[in-house]
Design an enzyme around this catalytic site. Structure first.
Site, short mmCIF file in Angstrom:
data_model
loop_
_atom_site.label_atom_id
_atom_site.label_comp_id
_atom_site.label_asym_id
_atom_site.label_seq_id
_atom_site.Cartn_x
_atom_site.Cartn_y
_atom_site.Cartn_z
N CYS A 177 0.83 -1.21 0.00
CA CYS A 177 0.00 0.00 0.00
C CYS A 177 0.86 1.25 0.00
O CYS A 177 0.50 2.28 -0.58
CB CYS A 177 -0.92 0.00 1.21
SG CYS A 177 -0.05 -0.13 2.80
N HIS A 214 -1.69 0.92 7.31
CA HIS A 214 -2.11 1.01 5.91
C HIS A 214 -1.79 2.41 5.38
O HIS A 214 -1.62 3.36 6.16
CB HIS A 214 -3.60 0.72 5.79
CG HIS A 214 -4.12 0.62 4.40
ND1 HIS A 214 -3.52 -0.14 3.42
CD2 HIS A 214 -5.20 1.20 3.79
CE1 HIS A 214 -4.19 -0.03 2.29
NE2 HIS A 214 -5.21 0.77 2.49
#
Length: 345
Positions: free
Chosen positions: A155, A290
């Protein structure tokens, strides 16, 4: 008949009447449980067909059904709560455990010293009074289509690339889709480890050392770790700067000028199963795992202020690949979004 005998007779009769009723109640409850289980099995089957999901054998299918059941119950309970400002859905991640999901779909690896203010903060003196009431870099043509990192924990690469794509459009007038795979394969000499995780600041540093990134068409995404190969740069940056931590006003000043890489807690269920609305943070922790990209901000019809965030889980997730998150929350921000943000320069 004596009084004791009469009482005993009445008790016997009552017991005789109550027993069938109790049995009938248990039988009804059992039938209800069977009906509920059958409905869940049917729901899982429909979900499998919708998402093209198959399993190796019946044992794995039974195990995945139990995971799906637990996730579906959470989603249904959440959506039933009237105070919620956003809705969840049994999306394609609904048969994964929390641990499986985080391992495959997140990948941020904060390191010591990250977000320490590299290069200063050029928007420090920018007055928010001069900022537009809303900003959407998608409407300005500075955001490429939603991408999908797949089961690779990179990510960080998608977040950094989206920020550089936006800056390149603002600076040159050209929107170019850049290569995340180049970062996955080549930015591996420090803390970044491809599908095993990384950090946006490190990705920006790689781009500075390397002289930029090539296009996605020249170095397409494969979703697995690979060998680095030489490629011509299509976009370059001079460096990067960190947004002051836990300061959404500073983040807004930055986003008013360009898309910004943002660290967040994306592993909690309220984020994983996000479907629509303004995510308010109920049940979302602030542990950063994330990375996404802030591409704008606005205000909903009910007055709720929000961020527009581009994710890297495909266009079927959330609002066509995006999530709106409540803006103006003190401290770390919803899901920790104000803790670790940075942008290329």
């Amino acid at each position: 008949m004596s009084l004791p005998t009469l009482i005993f007779a009445l008790l016997v009769v009552s017991s005789a009447v109550a027993a069938p009723r109790a049995h009938a109640a248990r039988e009804l409850a059992g039938n209800d449980a069977i009906a509920v289980d059958a409905a869940m099995v049917s729901r899982h089957e429909k979900w499998m067909a919708e998402h093209g999901r198959t399993y190796a054998d019946e044992e794995e299918k039974a195990r995945r059904l139990e995971v799906f059941r637990a996730n579906a119950k959470f989603i249904d309970s959440f959506n039933a709560a009237e105070e919620s400002s956003h809705r969840l859905a049994t999306n394609r991640f609904a048969d994964l455990t929390d641990e499986e999901f985080r391992a495959a779909r997140t990948g941020l690896r904060p390191v010591a010293g990250a977000g320490s203010g590299a290069g200063g903060f050029r928007y420090e003196n920018f007055s928010l009074a001069d900022a537009a009431g809303s900003m959407d870099w998608r409407a300005m043509g500075a955001v490429t289509g939603v991408k999908d990192q797949g089961s690779c924990g990179c990510c960080w690469a998608f977040s950094a690339v989206a920020a550089v794509e936006g800056l390149t459009k603002i600076r040159t007038g050209r929107l170019v889709s850049l290569s995340e795979q180049q970062l996955v394969d080549c930015d591996v000499n420090g803390d970044d480890e491809g599908c095993a995780g990384g950090l946006m600041d490190n990705a920006f540093e790689y781009m500075v050392r390397r002289g930029g990134l090539t296009t996605e068409s020249s170095y397409p995404y494969r979703g697995t770790d690979g060998s680095c190969r030489r490629s011509a740069s299509a976009a370059s940056i001079r460096g990067y700067e960190d947004v002051p931590a836990n300061n959404e006003a500073a983040l807004m000043a930055a986003v008013a000028h360009q898309p910004v890489s943002v660290a967040i807690n994306g592993g909690d269920s309220v984020f994983r199963f996000y479907d629509s609305g303004v995510l308010g943070g109920s049940g979302c922790g602030t542990e950063l795992n994330h990375a996404i990209t802030a591409v704008g901000y606005g205000t909903a019809s009910d007055g709720s202020k929000y961020w527009i965030m581009k994710n890297s889980w495909g266009a079927s997730w959330g609002e066509r690949g995006y999530v709106r998150i409540r803006r103006g929350v003190r401290g770390e921000g919803v899901c920790g979004l104000a803790q670790l943000a940075s942008y290329p320069v």
